[in-house]
Motif scaffolding. Structure first.
Motif, mmCIF file in Angstrom:
data_model
loop_
_atom_site.group_PDB
_atom_site.id
_atom_site.type_symbol
_atom_site.label_atom_id
_atom_site.label_comp_id
_atom_site.label_asym_id
_atom_site.label_seq_id
_atom_site.Cartn_x
_atom_site.Cartn_y
_atom_site.Cartn_z
ATOM 1 N N SER A 1 30.112 -27.813 40.852
ATOM 2 C CA SER A 1 29.816 -26.713 39.942
ATOM 3 C C SER A 1 30.911 -26.575 38.886
ATOM 4 O O SER A 1 31.953 -27.238 38.955
ATOM 5 C CB SER A 1 29.695 -25.398 40.713
ATOM 6 O OG SER A 1 30.949 -25.054 41.304
ATOM 7 N N ILE A 2 30.634 -25.708 37.909
ATOM 8 C CA ILE A 2 31.614 -25.333 36.888
ATOM 9 C C ILE A 2 31.932 -23.860 37.090
ATOM 10 O O ILE A 2 31.043 -23.064 37.388
ATOM 11 C CB ILE A 2 31.053 -25.572 35.467
ATOM 12 C CG1 ILE A 2 30.792 -27.062 35.250
ATOM 13 C CG2 ILE A 2 32.005 -25.042 34.400
ATOM 14 C CD1 ILE A 2 30.079 -27.373 33.940
ATOM 15 N N SER A 3 33.194 -23.497 36.945
ATOM 16 C CA SER A 3 33.608 -22.124 37.187
ATOM 17 C C SER A 3 34.517 -21.628 36.077
ATOM 18 O O SER A 3 34.925 -22.387 35.196
ATOM 19 C CB SER A 3 34.349 -22.034 38.522
ATOM 20 O OG SER A 3 35.587 -22.725 38.409
ATOM 21 N N VAL A 4 34.858 -20.350 36.144
ATOM 22 C CA VAL A 4 35.823 -19.781 35.195
ATOM 23 C C VAL A 4 37.138 -20.536 35.287
ATOM 24 O O VAL A 4 37.781 -20.826 34.261
ATOM 25 C CB VAL A 4 36.039 -18.277 35.489
ATOM 26 C CG1 VAL A 4 37.202 -17.743 34.656
ATOM 27 C CG2 VAL A 4 34.770 -17.495 35.216
ATOM 28 N N GLU A 5 37.544 -20.861 36.504
ATOM 29 C CA GLU A 5 38.821 -21.555 36.698
ATOM 30 C C GLU A 5 38.825 -22.920 36.020
ATOM 31 O O GLU A 5 39.798 -23.282 35.343
ATOM 32 C CB GLU A 5 39.113 -21.722 38.199
ATOM 33 C CG GLU A 5 39.422 -20.444 38.931
ATOM 34 C CD GLU A 5 38.173 -19.688 39.392
ATOM 35 O OE1 GLU A 5 38.310 -18.686 40.103
ATOM 36 O OE2 GLU A 5 37.051 -20.124 39.039
ATOM 37 N N SER A 6 37.761 -23.689 36.201
ATOM 38 C CA SER A 6 37.735 -25.026 35.600
ATOM 39 C C SER A 6 37.622 -24.949 34.089
ATOM 40 O O SER A 6 38.188 -25.792 33.377
ATOM 41 C CB SER A 6 36.590 -25.858 36.191
ATOM 42 O OG SER A 6 35.324 -25.335 35.834
ATOM 43 N N VAL A 7 36.924 -23.942 33.589
ATOM 44 C CA VAL A 7 36.820 -23.755 32.137
ATOM 45 C C VAL A 7 38.188 -23.406 31.555
ATOM 46 O O VAL A 7 38.589 -23.926 30.498
ATOM 47 C CB VAL A 7 35.790 -22.664 31.791
ATOM 48 C CG1 VAL A 7 35.873 -22.291 30.315
ATOM 49 C CG2 VAL A 7 34.387 -23.140 32.130
ATOM 50 N N LEU A 8 38.939 -22.556 32.230
ATOM 51 C CA LEU A 8 40.258 -22.165 31.735
ATOM 52 C C LEU A 8 41.252 -23.322 31.784
ATOM 53 O O LEU A 8 42.095 -23.473 30.884
ATOM 54 C CB LEU A 8 40.792 -20.970 32.529
ATOM 55 C CG LEU A 8 40.170 -19.616 32.185
ATOM 56 C CD1 LEU A 8 40.674 -18.532 33.145
ATOM 57 C CD2 LEU A 8 40.462 -19.224 30.746
ATOM 58 N N MET A 9 41.183 -24.147 32.810
ATOM 59 C CA MET A 9 42.061 -25.325 32.863
ATOM 60 C C MET A 9 41.755 -26.264 31.703
ATOM 61 O O MET A 9 42.668 -26.833 31.083
ATOM 62 C CB MET A 9 41.914 -26.049 34.212
ATOM 63 C CG MET A 9 42.592 -25.366 35.367
ATOM 64 S SD MET A 9 42.612 -26.389 36.882
ATOM 65 C CE MET A 9 40.886 -26.279 37.382
ATOM 66 N N THR A 10 40.467 -26.435 31.422
ATOM 67 C CA THR A 10 40.071 -27.260 30.283
ATOM 68 C C THR A 10 40.540 -26.639 28.977
ATOM 69 O O THR A 10 41.056 -27.330 28.084
ATOM 70 C CB THR A 10 38.541 -27.426 30.269
ATOM 71 O OG1 THR A 10 38.144 -28.178 31.423
ATOM 72 C CG2 THR A 10 38.067 -28.152 29.016
ATOM 73 N N ALA A 11 40.375 -25.322 28.851
ATOM 74 C CA ALA A 11 40.806 -24.632 27.634
ATOM 75 C C ALA A 11 42.309 -24.722 27.437
ATOM 76 O O ALA A 11 42.796 -24.810 26.298
ATOM 77 C CB ALA A 11 40.372 -23.166 27.683
ATOM 78 N N LEU A 12 43.059 -24.722 28.534
ATOM 79 C CA LEU A 12 44.517 -24.841 28.453
ATOM 80 C C LEU A 12 44.914 -26.153 27.776
ATOM 81 O O LEU A 12 45.736 -26.166 26.849
ATOM 82 C CB LEU A 12 45.122 -24.773 29.857
ATOM 83 C CG LEU A 12 46.639 -24.966 29.948
ATOM 84 C CD1 LEU A 12 47.377 -23.804 29.290
ATOM 85 C CD2 LEU A 12 47.074 -25.112 31.414
ATOM 86 N N ILE A 13 44.317 -27.262 28.215
ATOM 87 C CA ILE A 13 44.633 -28.561 27.613
ATOM 88 C C ILE A 13 44.112 -28.631 26.184
ATOM 89 O O ILE A 13 44.787 -29.158 25.289
ATOM 90 C CB ILE A 13 44.036 -29.704 28.454
ATOM 91 C CG1 ILE A 13 44.555 -29.647 29.889
ATOM 92 C CG2 ILE A 13 44.380 -31.061 27.828
ATOM 93 C CD1 ILE A 13 43.925 -30.667 30.816
#
Length: 313
Positions: A168-180
């Motif tokens: 799945s995709i979550s808020v956490e994975s989206v934020l890690m991606t946004a960080l990079i």
């Protein structure tokens, strides 16, 4: 892609030349962030499945690198920084690089789908496509924002790692991606200011070439300001905690200060001291991303001992 006039001297390619096609330095960052994304996910993964998943991510990243070198062989030959790469130097033929890139792309995506799940495989396929087609074939030669939009391909690995574990995709994975994603512009442009490039000769519209250093400095500061809340937001999700928050506060302050010094610099002063502030900002940027992901790893590693996250406070 324009035709590439190879050097007259012919070489016999070795394993090192084919490995260089895969851009191993870029691959190392991809593997590290994907591994952290997998490790911090709330669903445990069998070690063998995790190994296969990360291997597929590494192979997919290498495939992207090979396809990028195949497409960019004409401009790589022009630029001093890239003239010694395997294709422009004549050690590897373009057709070989294309075949390797396509074969590794198919292998990595299919194996990841079979070993883990289709979402992770789709995200890997999208990452390869975005880097090889959207960035390399379109954005890189058409817009000075190429490194910004194209940075999405380098930002997705932690989301792939999370998907390997959870499907799945979550808020956490989206934020890690946004960080990079938000980190990439100030990191790259700080380097671009002090490294004399020949992108202009190759017809590549990098921001420093098309708009100059002053505009580039403004962009660095703008993206840095936008990066701070993304970084801090992760601290208050399920993968964050006091360790991560402390690291984020310290390194956001340090990186923000370094970018501010770059932003306010006068060009004559910068040139006179050898772009010291820009070099310092680039070095800080390297540690910034690495330590953010190390902190996330530490939070997850300490959780079984009762010290990860906010629950133990």
């Amino acid at each position: 892609m324009t035709d590439v006039n190879m050097q007259d001297t012919t070489y016999e390619a070795g394993m090192g030349d084919y490995f260089a096609l895969l851009k191993p330095r870029v691959m190392s960052l991809v593997v590290f962030t994907a591994l952290v994304g997998l490790f911090v996910a709330p669903v445990p993964v069998h070690p063998f499945i995790a190994f296969v998943g990360i291997l597929c991510v590494a192979v997919g990243a290498g495939a992207s690198g090979a396809l990028n070198m195949w497409w960019d062989a004409d401009i790589d030959r022009i630029m001093r920084r890239t003239a010694k790469r395997p294709i422009p130097s004549g050690r590897v033929q373009p057709e070989e690089a294309l075949a390797i890139g396509l074969a590794l792309s198919g292998f990595s995506v299919v194996l990841l789908a079979l070993a883990t799940n289709f979402l992770a495989a789709f995200l890997l396929a999208f990452t390869i496509f975005f880097y090889a087609v959207v960035y390399s074939m379109w954005l890189k030669r058409s817009t000075p924002q190429n490194i910004v939009i194209g940075g999405l391909s380098g930002a997705l690995p932690p989301m792939i790692g999370w998907a390997i574990a959870t499907g799945s995709i979550s808020v956490e994975s989206v934020l890690m991606t946004a960080l990079i994603f938000m980190w990439t512009p100030p990191h790259f442009w700080a380097l671009a200011i002090f490294v004399k490039s020949d992108y202009g000769n190759a017809g590549v519209p990098m921001l420093t070439e098309t708009h100059g250093r002053r505009v580039t400095r403004n962009h660095i500061m703008g993206y840095m300001v936008a990066l701070v809340p993304v970084s801090l937001a992760i601290a208050f999700t399920s993968i964050g905690g006091p360790i991560y928050l402390a690291v984020a506060l310290i390194w956001n302050g340090w990186f923000l200060s370094a970018c501010y010094k770059v932003w306010r610099r006068d060009e004559e002063v910068a040139e006179s001291d050898g772009f010291a502030a820009e070099r310092a900002a680039f070095k800080v940027s390297l540690a910034y991303l690495f330590l953010h992901f190390v902190a996330l790893f530490a939070e997850a590693a300490l959780a079984p001992l009762g010290f990860g996250g906010w629950s133990w406070l």
